[in-house]
Every structure is written in structure tokens, then in C-alpha cells.
Design a protein around this motif. Structure first.
Motif, PDB file in Angstrom:
ATOM      1  N   VAL A 166       0.835  -1.207   0.000  1.00  0.00           N
ATOM      2  CA  VAL A 166       0.000   0.000   0.000  1.00  0.00           C
ATOM      3  C   VAL A 166       0.864   1.249   0.000  1.00  0.00           C
ATOM      4  O   VAL A 166       0.577   2.232  -0.692  1.00  0.00           O
ATOM      5  CB  VAL A 166      -0.949  -0.019   1.219  1.00  0.00           C
ATOM      6  CG1 VAL A 166      -1.646   1.321   1.381  1.00  0.00           C
ATOM      7  CG2 VAL A 166      -1.977  -1.125   1.068  1.00  0.00           C
ATOM      8  N   ALA A 167       1.952   1.247   0.789  1.00  0.00           N
ATOM      9  CA  ALA A 167       2.829   2.412   0.847  1.00  0.00           C
ATOM     10  C   ALA A 167       3.565   2.637  -0.474  1.00  0.00           C
ATOM     11  O   ALA A 167       3.802   3.777  -0.875  1.00  0.00           O
ATOM     12  CB  ALA A 167       3.833   2.250   1.996  1.00  0.00           C
ATOM     13  N   VAL A 199      -3.548   1.992   9.169  1.00  0.00           N
ATOM     14  CA  VAL A 199      -3.752   2.493   7.821  1.00  0.00           C
ATOM     15  C   VAL A 199      -4.927   3.458   7.866  1.00  0.00           C
ATOM     16  O   VAL A 199      -5.833   3.316   8.691  1.00  0.00           O
ATOM     17  CB  VAL A 199      -4.009   1.322   6.833  1.00  0.00           C
ATOM     18  CG1 VAL A 199      -5.329   0.669   7.101  1.00  0.00           C
ATOM     19  CG2 VAL A 199      -3.934   1.779   5.394  1.00  0.00           C
ATOM     20  N   GLY A 200      -4.882   4.454   7.006  1.00  0.00           N
ATOM     21  CA  GLY A 200      -5.936   5.461   6.981  1.00  0.00           C
ATOM     22  C   GLY A 200      -5.915   6.227   5.679  1.00  0.00           C
ATOM     23  O   GLY A 200      -5.091   5.961   4.782  1.00  0.00           O
ATOM     24  N   GLU A 201      -6.822   7.185   5.559  1.00  0.00           N
ATOM     25  CA  GLU A 201      -6.912   7.994   4.345  1.00  0.00           C
ATOM     26  C   GLU A 201      -6.130   9.287   4.518  1.00  0.00           C
ATOM     27  O   GLU A 201      -6.052   9.838   5.618  1.00  0.00           O
ATOM     28  CB  GLU A 201      -8.367   8.338   4.019  1.00  0.00           C
ATOM     29  CG  GLU A 201      -9.261   7.131   3.775  1.00  0.00           C
ATOM     30  CD  GLU A 201      -9.904   6.620   5.036  1.00  0.00           C
ATOM     31  OE1 GLU A 201      -9.557   7.154   6.120  1.00  0.00           O
ATOM     32  OE2 GLU A 201     -10.734   5.705   4.954  1.00  0.00           O
ATOM     33  N   VAL A 202      -5.559   9.763   3.430  1.00  0.00           N
ATOM     34  CA  VAL A 202      -4.837  11.025   3.424  1.00  0.00           C
ATOM     35  C   VAL A 202      -5.268  11.809   2.183  1.00  0.00           C
ATOM     36  O   VAL A 202      -5.447  11.234   1.103  1.00  0.00           O
ATOM     37  CB  VAL A 202      -3.305  10.797   3.427  1.00  0.00           C
ATOM     38  CG1 VAL A 202      -2.856  10.026   2.206  1.00  0.00           C
ATOM     39  CG2 VAL A 202      -2.557  12.116   3.540  1.00  0.00           C
ATOM     40  N   ASP A 203      -5.456  13.103   2.347  1.00  0.00           N
ATOM     41  CA  ASP A 203      -5.839  13.956   1.223  1.00  0.00           C
ATOM     42  C   ASP A 203      -4.647  14.202   0.325  1.00  0.00           C
ATOM     43  O   ASP A 203      -3.516  14.419   0.793  1.00  0.00           O
ATOM     44  CB  ASP A 203      -6.380  15.296   1.730  1.00  0.00           C
ATOM     45  CG  ASP A 203      -7.687  15.120   2.489  1.00  0.00           C
ATOM     46  OD1 ASP A 203      -8.417  14.170   2.170  1.00  0.00           O
ATOM     47  OD2 ASP A 203      -7.961  15.937   3.394  1.00  0.00           O
ATOM     48  N   LEU A 204      -4.885  14.183  -0.969  1.00  0.00           N
ATOM     49  CA  LEU A 204      -3.817  14.465  -1.921  1.00  0.00           C
ATOM     50  C   LEU A 204      -3.511  15.952  -1.929  1.00  0.00           C
ATOM     51  O   LEU A 204      -4.389  16.802  -1.745  1.00  0.00           O
ATOM     52  CB  LEU A 204      -4.225  14.014  -3.319  1.00  0.00           C
ATOM     53  CG  LEU A 204      -4.419  12.503  -3.504  1.00  0.00           C
ATOM     54  CD1 LEU A 204      -4.876  12.218  -4.921  1.00  0.00           C
ATOM     55  CD2 LEU A 204      -3.127  11.767  -3.213  1.00  0.00           C
ATOM     56  N   THR A 205      -2.251  16.274  -2.146  1.00  0.00           N
ATOM     57  CA  THR A 205      -1.841  17.679  -2.204  1.00  0.00           C
ATOM     58  C   THR A 205      -2.458  18.340  -3.420  1.00  0.00           C
ATOM     59  O   THR A 205      -2.432  17.805  -4.527  1.00  0.00           O
ATOM     60  CB  THR A 205      -0.310  17.774  -2.280  1.00  0.00           C
ATOM     61  OG1 THR A 205       0.247  17.068  -1.177  1.00  0.00           O
ATOM     62  CG2 THR A 205       0.128  19.221  -2.246  1.00  0.00           C
ATOM     63  N   THR A 230      -0.380   4.743   8.474  1.00  0.00           N
ATOM     64  CA  THR A 230      -0.361   5.908   9.351  1.00  0.00           C
ATOM     65  C   THR A 230       0.971   6.002  10.085  1.00  0.00           C
ATOM     66  O   THR A 230       1.842   5.131   9.958  1.00  0.00           O
ATOM     67  CB  THR A 230      -1.505   5.815  10.371  1.00  0.00           C
ATOM     68  OG1 THR A 230      -1.274   4.684  11.226  1.00  0.00           O
ATOM     69  CG2 THR A 230      -2.842   5.651   9.675  1.00  0.00           C
ATOM     70  N   ALA A 231       1.098   7.075  10.862  1.00  0.00           N
ATOM     71  CA  ALA A 231       2.314   7.241  11.664  1.00  0.00           C
ATOM     72  C   ALA A 231       2.457   6.136  12.698  1.00  0.00           C
ATOM     73  O   ALA A 231       3.576   5.814  13.123  1.00  0.00           O
ATOM     74  CB  ALA A 231       2.278   8.609  12.347  1.00  0.00           C
ATOM     75  N   SER A 232       1.354   5.528  13.127  1.00  0.00           N
ATOM     76  CA  SER A 232       1.424   4.440  14.108  1.00  0.00           C
ATOM     77  C   SER A 232       2.058   3.184  13.515  1.00  0.00           C
ATOM     78  O   SER A 232       2.476   2.295  14.270  1.00  0.00           O
ATOM     79  CB  SER A 232       0.019   4.109  14.614  1.00  0.00           C
ATOM     80  OG  SER A 232      -0.611   5.240  15.155  1.00  0.00           O
ATOM     81  N   TYR A 233       2.114   3.103  12.203  1.00  0.00           N
ATOM     82  CA  TYR A 233       2.673   1.907  11.570  1.00  0.00           C
ATOM     83  C   TYR A 233       4.138   1.728  11.921  1.00  0.00           C
ATOM     84  O   TYR A 233       4.596   0.597  12.155  1.00  0.00           O
ATOM     85  CB  TYR A 233       2.477   1.997  10.056  1.00  0.00           C
ATOM     86  CG  TYR A 233       3.173   0.916   9.263  1.00  0.00           C
ATOM     87  CD1 TYR A 233       2.858  -0.416   9.471  1.00  0.00           C
ATOM     88  CD2 TYR A 233       4.128   1.230   8.303  1.00  0.00           C
ATOM     89  CE1 TYR A 233       3.490  -1.412   8.738  1.00  0.00           C
ATOM     90  CE2 TYR A 233       4.757   0.250   7.573  1.00  0.00           C
ATOM     91  CZ  TYR A 233       4.439  -1.064   7.789  1.00  0.00           C
ATOM     92  OH  TYR A 233       5.066  -2.052   7.068  1.00  0.00           O
ATOM     93  N   PRO A 281      -2.407  10.471   8.444  1.00  0.00           N
ATOM     94  CA  PRO A 281      -2.504  10.943   9.834  1.00  0.00           C
ATOM     95  C   PRO A 281      -2.844   9.803  10.779  1.00  0.00           C
ATOM     96  O   PRO A 281      -3.494   8.825  10.412  1.00  0.00           O
ATOM     97  CB  PRO A 281      -3.644  11.978   9.775  1.00  0.00           C
ATOM     98  CG  PRO A 281      -3.730  12.376   8.337  1.00  0.00           C
ATOM     99  CD  PRO A 281      -3.320  11.175   7.546  1.00  0.00           C
ATOM    100  N   ALA A 282      -2.393   9.941  12.010  1.00  0.00           N
ATOM    101  CA  ALA A 282      -2.630   8.898  13.012  1.00  0.00           C
ATOM    102  C   ALA A 282      -4.121   8.744  13.275  1.00  0.00           C
ATOM    103  O   ALA A 282      -4.880   9.707  13.265  1.00  0.00           O
ATOM    104  CB  ALA A 282      -1.897   9.235  14.305  1.00  0.00           C
TER     105      ALA A 282
END
Length: 831
Positions: A293-294, A338-344, A360-363, A699-700
Motif C-alpha cells: 500500500v505504501a 492504515v488510513g486515508e490522506v488527502d492528496l496535495t 499511518t504514523a502508528s505503523y 494521519p494517526a
């Protein structure tokens, strides 16, 4: 004369009321104002249904016996009447078992009253089948002809014995329950037509159903099938009881859970070993999925979730099937990995648009933990998440495909189903591995209302438990039992608010860093992490166990993985060494790393390869011109210019040591590396630019394990808290009774129905009465209008009047209350 439930509750001691609230904690959400409100809530549909959902099959049968034996005049029954229908000699249950079931029903207040006049609470009939024990209504309530037939037992037996075989088969089916069947339209009026349907076989001339109706063994009822317009028929209760003469009025009774006849007995150590191996595989597979995924983040669909093609692509990369990949994605999402992140640069704000799924950062923190801790975080998230991964790939009610991480996967009752199924396995002896059908049969006996129609989802839960390592060889593992206990304890602390009022942490072990019991048990089964590897002559690296986080990070840079498992295999190649050199390693650093980590001699070929790659590495420098290539080795640049594989780059010599191209740096680097060279990029100052891959993270997110596992579950109440609630309800009950004894001017809101002059006069008189009560320090009845516009009354002792408010003490609750003076309608001294 029957007693209402409210009056019965008032006659009970505090301990009995506290026991009721602990068995049915949903009754205190919110806390009832008095015992009348508690009685009304205890008979409400939702509360009664929740209580019935936790009862086993035998107890529900005894409750049907209580409904079946009620006196039509006053609606009461008795213990003797229930024993008469339940403890029959042929197939009935033991009287002690029947009394035990009755005690459970009375403790839940589904039945209440003395043994000779038991009453069924009103809500039971509303949420249960209209046909107790699968028997129809009495013949007297259905049809006079049927009632006359049933009034003559000898004639009834002769008529039943005279029924044709096909008609008798229909009677036996309806006697087993439910007692109703459906005929096609005009089936009884047209002899040539034939009845259809599962409960009615034919209706033409000489048809069995027509024969049964003509002989009053079946009664047509007014209810019809709305879809087909067919006529419904019902089997009278007396006939059903006659046909059940061998099994008893309540049908076959099963006081004990079904026996596990084909359950295999496994060695507990073998079960734990199999489960521990699967736990290791779960952690490895989850990490592989999240790395995929990353590397190529899948976009979020506008309707939510990950598309089918992206899920299929990730499954192909990690070598898993799509269902397992969806399960791992859902569990990782629930665990906050894992989570959603907005595209720049997103230009739209619609939900699901311009978003990607990323770790996420917790990964990173999860990867740094031990195998057992990482597994516990995933398994606990699976237990607590309200999502059903087995729905991924199916179609919803609108025939749309359900995708992973989409809202359509949410199912609120899933955590309860998981705990119930694992609870069945945990209740067996260690190493007992029952078949899937046996587990479902046992669960259906324990909670038939919850299990009805959910067999497919329950099978999915057992499959997922095996994939997560909670079970091994069909039996629950020892650390799986401990995990259930740990998570239930943490959930009870979160629900009760005693350990974690805000619900932001799992328990004491997270705050103190101490491993839970399940983690310690799994740690003993897993191989210890290793900090070394074995270098082979063919440049392969064998890691004889799970690598430590530091070693795993080093291997990720300097070697390519070839196989995973208990002992993983990696291989050192020229590409992997160039990747390590690009990341900042020097040749001496690599030699030292191999010497320090390897328990076997470093092959000479690897030493030569490292030195050769280090010598070549950086021989070319790439910058932006478009891009340029510079080198102190003029012969090397001449070779590059003459290389036909680089002819498309349009390289030209700017100086003896510099080449330039109109293309960008990235493309030039790629083409040179594909041609076998080892260039490195540099910045404007000539310094080497390290090219360790940048990792993007979402984001976490808060893991679902930080909340109660079952969102529908009521809080667990401690004894002091329950007794406090009982005392509060007693006070409210006393206040309600006192309010009914209030003087008429206070209850009626004196002055509120007259004109303005009368209202003003009453208000002035009330203020004078309150001032007198303050001087004399006596009790006074106060009538006032609350925030909802209702007129209420209260007996208080005024303390002071000022700033437009009356401050008074309620002696029953020992609390100080404040009343707005303009809302007071009347005041009368207590006599």
C-alpha cells in the motif's frame, strides 16, 4: 388480583433491585427517575429483546410454557402449571432443570410474582413469536366448528386417525410449528386448482388441505399473503397438543447443550504451536500488505473504500487471495495502522474524492514492537471492530459491489458474534477441536435468537480466527483464551469508566509498558528474535528466526527478500548494494556490517562485489542542466557518449569531464542505471544527494481497541454504583408519591388559569409565603413551571431569596436547588 410490576419492584429489598440492574444494565441508561419508570423500561420492547437474546434454547422453551399456560381471565400462570407441560414423563425435562430456568427468568424479571400467580411482562409477547411453542390459538378463538370438534376428545382422535396420509403429513408439519400455512388465491373455492406452498400441499378436489378444512382440522383465517393474495390456514392449539402427545406440549426438550460427538482431541502444545506459527505469518502478511500500500497507494473511491482492481493488485503483489488481503486491510484499518490522506492540491471537498490509503504514523511504532505485541494489536482490533470483512466482494441490496474499507462493511453486532463463537471454544477443555457444524449447533442452543439466520457470518468468523492464529488445528489456543479475558477486562474498565473515563487507552499495560498476559504467553511460544544471519557462498543470507527491528531495517536496504517464514532468505545483489550505497553506506560500513551480523565467514565474492560497487559508485555525477553528467574519468565519459543504449538521451560533451542532456535528472539516472552504470545525484554545490526512499504516512488514527468492543453493550456496573442508583430511584419514588400528596393550589398551579390580575396576586402571595417560611425555617410546597412548560411541585425548605431566585433544600435528596422566581406559580406551607 394481579400486582403491577412497579408495585412488585417497590416491595423488593435493595439487594434484589441491585441484582436486577446488574443482570440488565441497559435499564439504567439513563437512570430512571423512580421505580415506575424502571418498571416501564423493564417491559419495553428493546430491553426485553436484549434480555431474551441472552437466553438459551431451553430457557426460552420454559418461557413459552409460561405463555402457553396463562389463565385467560387474569393472565397469570404458576410453577405447577409450567411443570405440567415441561416435565412430562415421555420427553420432558427434569423438574430441577425447569425450576432453574424459571429462576433465571424471574431474576431477569421476565416473569414476576409469587409461584402460584406468575405474570409474564408485557414486552415478551411483543418481541416473541405470536405462537408460543409453535402452537396455534385455541379453537374457540378461531372457529365454532373447530371448537366443537376439539370439545369432544374421542371424536377429535377419530377424525385425526381418519386423515389421509398426505393430510396427516401436513398436520405433522404444522404441529411442529409454526402452525400456519398459505394457500394460493381461491384455492378453497375452486376444486380444480391445486394449493402450493411449503405448508399446504394441494387444494383441488380431494386435495389434503381441502379435506382438512372441511373436517375442521384446519381453519382458514382472515390474514392473507399480501404478495399473492392467498388464504392462510391455522392449526388449532388443541389439535397441535394432540399430535405432540409423544414429545410433549412444548416439543422436544433439550435442557443440556448438544454433545460434541465428533470433536477431536488435540495436544494443547500442538494447538499452541500451530497457532503461534499462524500468528507469525499474520504479522508478516500484514506488513507485506501495508508495504505494498505504501509503495503504490490505492485511491479512495468516491463512495468510499478501495476499488476491486487495487485490492486485486495488492493481493497479487503479496501472493495472497483477495479475501485474505481484504481481511488484513480491514484489521489494519481497525488497529489504526492504515488510513486515508488527502492528496496535495485537491480541488474538491466531496467525500472520498482526491484521497489515498496509506499507512499511518502508528505503523512505524507497530513495526518496532515485538512479534507478540504486534499480533496482539491486530487480534484485539479484530475482536473489537464493527466490520465484517467477509462481505467484501459481495453485493448489497442495490446490487452494488461491496469494497474493502467501505461503509457497507459495517455491522454493529459483529463483535458480539465473534466473542460468542470464541466463547464456545474457550468453554471447552484445552485441545478440544469440534467441527464447525458442532460449534454452530452449540452456539444456536446458547443464544438461538442471536444465531438465527447468521450461519454464514459465523463460519466466516471461525475462518478468520484461524487466519489470525487465535485457533490452531480447530481448537482455541492458550494465549487466545488469555486474550479474550484481557480484552474483556479492559472493555469492562472502559465501559464502567473506572480505569479510563475518556476511553483513550487499553489498560494499565499500555501506560506502564508491561506486556499483557497473552503477549507473555505468545512470547514463550515464538522463536526469540535474532540479531544475526548466515551468509552463504552464493551471496544468499539466511536469517534463522524473526529478525530484530534493527536487523530487519538493515536487510531491507542491503538485500532483496526471496522467501519468508520462520527462517527467511535474502540475497545480496549488485542492485541491492547500490541501493545501500545510495542510502549513505560506505564500503567500510558494509564490510563491518557483514562481519558483525554474519555467524559464518563472509564469502570472498561478496567482499569483491562490495569493493567493486563502491569503486563504481559515484564515478558519475548527475545534476540538472536539463541534466548533466560529470566525472574525473574522461575515458568513462567517452564510453558513456559512445554507448548506443544511451543514444536517446542526446548526451553531448560540454568539457572533457562534463556531459549534458536536455532531459531531467530522474530520467538520466534511470537510463544510466539500466545501462549498467552506477551514477549518484549531486546538488548545486556538488555534494552527494542520498536517495533513501521517502515514506509517506497518513494521519494517526485511534484504534478501535481503545473503545468498548460492542457498541451495543451496556456498561458493567459495580455494586456500590448499583446501590447508589437504587437509592436514587427510591428517593425519586418517594418524591413522586409526595408530589401526589401536594396541596391542590400547588398541583394545579394556582393563578395560571385566571386573568393577569389573578396571576399577579397569586405570585405575590407565593413570595410572601416563601419569605415567611425562610423566617420560620419550615417546609413549604412550591409549584413551578419547568423548562418544558410542565407544572410540577416539590416539598423544600427555603434558604434565601435574592437576585430573582429562590434557594431551597430538598430534605429527601439533601440537595440545594435554585428556582427562578418568575416560574413559581404557588407556595403553600406544609401542614
Amino acid at each position: 388480583m394481579t400486582t403491577s410490576l412497579a408495585d412488585h419492584l417497590r416491595s423488593l429489598p435493595d439487594e434484589a433491585l441491585a441484582a436486577l440492574l446488574q443482570l440488565r444494565p441497559d435499564l439504567v441508561l439513563p437512570v430512571p427517575a423512580d421505580l415506575s419508570a424502571l418498571a416501564a423500561r423493564a417491559q419495553a420492547r428493546v430491553s426485553v429483546a436484549r434480555a431474551l437474546d441472552g437466553l438459551d434454547q431451553f430457557t426460552l422453551q420454559i418461557l413459552d410454557g409460561a405463555r402457553l399456560t396463562r389463565d385467560p381471565s387474569d393472565g397469570t400462570t404458576s410453577v405447577d402449571a409450567i411443570l405440567a407441560v415441561a416435565a412430562v414423563p415421555a420427553q420432558g425435562a427434569d423438574p430441577a432443570a425447569v425450576r432453574g430456568a424459571l429462576n433465571r427468568l424471574r431474576a431477569l424479571f421476565l416473569l414476576y410474582g409469587p409461584e402460584h400467580a406468575l405474570q409474564v411482562v408485557a414486552g415478551v409477547d411483543e418481541v416473541s413469536s405470536p405462537y408460543p411453542a409453535g402452537l396455534g390459538r385455541p379453537a374457540l378463538d378461531l372457529d365454532p366448528s373447530a371448537a366443537a370438534l376439539c370439545a369432544d376428545p374421542a371424536r377429535l382422535r377419530r377424525t385425526v386417525l381418519a386423515a389421509p396420509p398426505a393430510a396427516r403429513a401436513i398436520l405433522d408439519r404444522l404441529a411442529a410449528g409454526p402452525p400456519v400455512g398459505t394457500l394460493p388465491p381461491r384455492a378453497l373455492e375452486t376444486p380444480t386448482e391445486e394449493a402450493t406452498g411449503p405448508d399446504a400441499a394441494g387444494s383441488g378436489a380431494g386435495s389434503p388441505v381441502r379435506w382438512l378444512v372441511e373436517n375442521a382440522l384446519l381453519v382458514p383465517i382472515s390474514d392473507t399473503d399480501a404478495g399473492t393474495g392467498g388464504t392462510a390456514v391455522e392449526l388449532p392449539r388443541e389439535i397441535g397438543l394432540l399430535l405432540r402427545r409423544d414429545s410433549g406440549p412444548l416439543g422436544p426438550m433439550q435442557p443440556l447443550p448438544p454433545a460434541l460427538g465428533t470433536a477431536a482431541l488435540r495436544e494443547p502444545k500442538a494447538v499452541d504451536s500451530a497457532g503461534a506459527g499462524q500468528a507469525m505469518e499474520l504479522v508478516r502478511q500484514t506488513e507485506s500488505v501495508l508495504e505494498a500500500v505504501a509503495a503504490d497507494p490505492p485511491p479512495v473511491l468516491r463512495s468510499g473504500g478501495v476499488g476491486v482492481r487495487d485490492l486485486r493488485r495488492i493481493a497479487r503483489i503479496v501472493g495472497l487471495d483477495e479475501s485474505t488481503t481484504a481481511l488484513l486491510l480491514e484489521v489494519a484499518y481497525a488497529a489504526g495502522l492504515v488510513g486515508e490522506v488527502d492528496l496535495t492540491g485537491a480541488t474538491t471537498t466531496r467525500a472520498g474524492a482526491d484521497q489515498q490509503v496509506l499507512p499511518t504514523a502508528s505503523y512505524e511504532a507497530w513495526r518496532a514492537g515485538s512479534l507478540a505485541r504486534r499480533w496482539e494489536q491486530l487480534a484485539t482490533a479484530w475482536l473489537a471492530m464493527t466490520r465484517q470483512p467477509g462481505l467484501v466482494g459481495q453485493r448489497d441490496d442495490r446490487d452494488r459491489l461491496i469494497t474493502a474499507l467501505s461503509p457497507e462493511v459495517e455491522r454493529a453486532g459483529t463483535p458480539t458474534a465473534r466473542r460468542a463463537l470464541l466463547g464456545v471454544l474457550a468453554g471447552l477443555d484445552p485441545g478440544t477441536a469440534p467441527g464447525v457444524d458442532e460449534v454452530l449447533a452449540l452456539l444456536a442452543w446458547r443464544s438461538p435468537r442471536r444465531s438465527r439466520g447468521r450461519e454464514v457470518a459465523q463460519r466466516e468468523v471461525l475462518t478468520e480466527a484461524a487466519r489470525l492464529g487465535l485457533t490452531g488445528l480447530g481448537a482455541i489456543t492458550s494465549y487466545g483464551r488469555l486474550l479474550l479475558t484481557d480484552s474483556a477486562t479492559a472493555e469492562s474498565r472502559v465501559a464502567a469508566g473506572t480505569d479510563d473515563p475518556l476511553g483513550v487507552r487499553l489498560g494499565a499495560d499500555e501506560s506502564t509498558g508491561e506486556a499483557s498476559v497473552a503477549v507473555r504467553a505468545l512470547d514463550e511460544l515464538l522463536p526469540a528474535p535474532v540479531d544475526h544471519f548466515l551468509l552463504q557462498a552464493d551471496l544468499s543470507i539466511v536469517v534463522p528466526g524473526p529478525p530484530e527491528p534493527t536487523l530487519a531495517a538493515e536487510l531491507e536496504v542491503l538485500a532483496d527478500p526471496e522467501s519468508a517464514g520462520g527462517a527467511s532468505v535474502h540475497r545480496v545483489t549488485a542492485t541491492s548494494l547500490r541501493r545501500a550505497l545510495d542510502a549513505g553506506y560506505a564500503a567500510d560500513d558494509l564490510h563491518a556490517l557483514f562481519q558483525r551480523r554474519s555467524r559464518t565467514p563472509v564469502p570472498q565474492g561478496l567482499t569483491y562485489l562490495v569493493d567493486d560497487m563502491a569503486r563504481k559508485h559515484g564515478g558519475l555525477r548527475v545534476g540538472s542542466a536539463g541534466a548533466y553528467v560529470r566525472s574525473d574519468d574522461e575515458a568513462l565519459l567517452t564510453e558513456v557518449v559512445a554507448d548506443r543504449r544511451l543514444s536517446t538521451m542526446s548526451l553531448r560533451r560540454l568539457a572533457p569531464t562534463v556531459l549534458a542532456t536536455p532531459f531531467q535528472v530522474g530520467r538520466l539516472l534511470t537510463m544510466l542505471r539500466e545501462a549498467g552504470y552506477a551514477p549518484v545525484p549531486e546538488d548545486a554545490s556538488g555534494a552527494v544527494v542520498l536517495t533513501r526512499t521517502k515514506v509517506r504516512r497518513a494521519p494517526a488514527r485511534v484504534a478501535v481497541t481503545n473503545r468498548a468492543a460492542d457498541p451495543l453493550a451496556a456498561p458493567r456496573l459495580t455494586t456500590p454504583r448499583v446501590l447508589g442508583i437504587v437509592e436514587q430511584m427510591r428517593r425519586g419514588d418517594a418524591a413522586a408519591r409526595a408530589a401526589r400528596r401536594a396541596p391542590d393550589p400547588v398541583r394545579g398551579g394556582a393563578g395560571r388559569t385566571g386573568g393577569a390580575a389573578t396571576t399577579a396576586h397569586a405570585h405575590t402571595q407565593a413570595l410572601a409565603t416563601l419569605q415567611q417560611a425562610i423566617r420560620d425555617k419550615v417546609l413549604v410546597w412550591v409549584g413551578y413551571v419547568d423548562a418544558h412548560g410542565a407544572t410540577t411541585s416539590r416539598l423544600v425548605r427555603p434558604v434565601s431569596i435574592g437576585a430573582g431566585y429562590l434557594r431551597a433544600e430538598d430534605e429527601r435528596t439533601e440537595m440545594l436547588h435554585t428556582f427562578a422566581l418568575h416560574r413559581i406559580t404557588a407556595a403553600v406551607l406544609d401542614e
